[in-house]
Design an enzyme around this catalytic site. Structure first.
Site, PDB file in Angstrom:
ATOM      1  N   CYS A 117      -4.157  -1.661  -1.980  1.00  0.00           N
ATOM      2  CA  CYS A 117      -4.394  -0.012  -2.292  1.00  0.00           C
ATOM      3  C   CYS A 117      -5.328  -0.132  -3.540  1.00  0.00           C
ATOM      4  CB  CYS A 117      -2.938   0.531  -2.593  1.00  0.00           C
ATOM      5  SG  CYS A 117      -3.070   2.100  -2.971  1.00  0.00           S
ATOM      6  N   ASP A 162       0.909  -1.114  -0.146  1.00  0.00           N
ATOM      7  CA  ASP A 162       0.136   0.083  -0.031  1.00  0.00           C
ATOM      8  C   ASP A 162       0.865   1.226   0.119  1.00  0.00           C
ATOM      9  OD1 ASP A 162      -2.414   1.513   0.297  1.00  0.00           O
ATOM     10  OD2 ASP A 162      -1.828   2.073   2.232  1.00  0.00           O
ATOM     11  N   SER A 163       0.194   2.370  -0.321  1.00  0.00           N
ATOM     12  CA  SER A 163       1.127   3.673  -0.364  1.00  0.00           C
ATOM     13  C   SER A 163       1.445   3.880   1.248  1.00  0.00           C
ATOM     14  CB  SER A 163       0.164   4.696  -1.081  1.00  0.00           C
ATOM     15  OG  SER A 163      -0.843   4.926   0.005  1.00  0.00           O
ATOM     16  N   GLU A 189      -3.539   9.258   7.532  1.00  0.00           N
ATOM     17  CA  GLU A 189      -1.817   9.215   7.525  1.00  0.00           C
ATOM     18  C   GLU A 189      -1.145  10.236   8.749  1.00  0.00           C
ATOM     19  OE1 GLU A 189       0.845   7.335   5.689  1.00  0.00           O
ATOM     20  OE2 GLU A 189      -1.003   5.998   5.139  1.00  0.00           O
TER      21      GLU A 189
HETATM   22  N1  DGL Z   1      -4.832   3.314   0.487  1.00  0.00           N
HETATM   23  C1  DGL Z   1      -4.874   3.656  -0.673  1.00  0.00           C
HETATM   24  C2  DGL Z   1      -6.208   3.237  -1.418  1.00  0.00           C
HETATM   25  O1  DGL Z   1      -6.763   2.301  -1.072  1.00  0.00           O
HETATM   26  C3  DGL Z   1      -4.480   4.922  -1.246  1.00  0.00           C
HETATM   27  C4  DGL Z   1      -4.200   6.168  -0.555  1.00  0.00           C
HETATM   28  C5  DGL Z   1      -3.200   7.172  -1.189  1.00  0.00           C
HETATM   29  O2  DGL Z   1      -2.126   7.110  -1.266  1.00  0.00           O
HETATM   30  O3  DGL Z   1      -3.942   8.257  -1.539  1.00  0.00           O
HETATM   31  O4  DGL Z   1      -6.406   3.630  -2.598  1.00  0.00           O
END
Ligand code: DGL
Length: 274
Positions: free
Chosen positions: A73, A10-11, A158
């Site tokens: 993600c 994930d990011s 975050e």
């Molecule tokens: N958690 C991620 C998702 O499901 C991305 C969040 C992000 O980095 O903007 O889209």
């Protein structure tokens, strides 16, 4: 081919909500989690950049020995998954697999909606990609899908502000906005892995009759089903019930925030993806 752990990417921290549900259902497997916290959020980034960052993460997890990777993600699943599956995987190692989380989430909606009006909360990238309406319409063409980009929600999570009055302000704004676009919505997908942390607040501003789809348990069920249908892949996944964590940001910061998601202490190592 060598055996290895299942990789999750994930990011940032959001994928931990998916890891939790997967480990609840499939505790016997080994897992490696990688969060690109130094470059989060991905939600406002272009296709090219999300693809480039995601490919770097996939290569890193392959180097860790993972035979199977879940892009935990939605933004990466929406913007990078298909290119990686079609163009990169065959060149890298055709026996390994990279899976996304949008498909298993979408499969759940038909059993939930009665009005056939479904809403999706997601990052700007996920909503603009139209991945949810496209995937839903492949299976259920009769369902009306309305998206709402919530660009402030990931930064709130975050930065540990998911329980603050600031969170109330932005959640209420996006909830009101999607219901104004379609008042018949009775099912709302949390199409971003960070959003389960905001679920209590989202619930507060939604009419009670609207169901919230938190995707972790559907992704976990989808993975269990995939491993059953692909015994050759299941054999490649080691089963010692371990989990390792990697972040591209500070180890201390990750361990502190991860305890909010996982409710227990973890050990984490920093690495660089470039
Ligand atoms: N958690 C991620 C998702 O499901 C991305 C969040 C992000 O980095 O903007 O889209």
């Amino acid at each position: 081919m060598q055996q290895g752990a299942i990789g999750l990417f994930d990011s940032g921290y959001g994928g931990l909500t998916i890891l939790e549900e997967i480990r609840r259902l499939l505790p016997q497997y080994d897992y490696v989690y990688l969060g690109d916290n130094a470059r989060t959020p991905y939600g406002t980034r272009s296709y090219e950049v999300v693809y480039e960052f995601t490919l770097q993460a996939v290569k890193r997890l392959f180097a860790e020995g993972c035979p199977l990777i879940i892009l935990a993600c939605n933004t990466a699943s929406a913007k990078a998954l298909r290119t990686i599956q079609q163009n990169d995987l065959p060149k890298m190692d055709s026996r390994r697999r990279v899976l996304g989380i949008i498909r298993p989430t979408v499969e759940s909606v038909a059993g939930l909606t009665r009005t056939n009006h479904v809403g999706v909360f997601g990052t700007q990238g996920t909503i603009q990609s139209e991945s949810y309406p496209l995937e839903i319409h492949k299976l259920f063409p009769e369902i009306v899908v309305t998206g709402e980009a919530c660009p402030m929600w990931v930064p709130l999570v975050e930065n540990g502000e998911y329980d603050s009055p600031g969170a109330d302000f932005f959640i209420r704004k996006n909830v009101d906005s999607i219901l104004k676009k379609d008042s018949l919505i009775d099912t709302l997908i949390l199409g971003c892995t960070h959003y389960p942390l905001l679920e209590n607040k989202i619930r507060q501003y939604l009419p009670e009759k609207i169901k919230i789809v938190s995707q972790g348990k559907y992704v976990a069920a989808g993975l269990a089903d995939y491993l059953k249908r692909h015994p050759e892949m299941d054999e490649l996944c080691t089963k010692k019930a371990s989990v390792r964590f990697y972040t591209t940001e500070s180890e201390r910061k990750f361990a502190d925030m991860a305890s909010v998601f996982l409710k227990n202490e973890i050990r984490v190592k920093r690495l660089s993806l470039e």
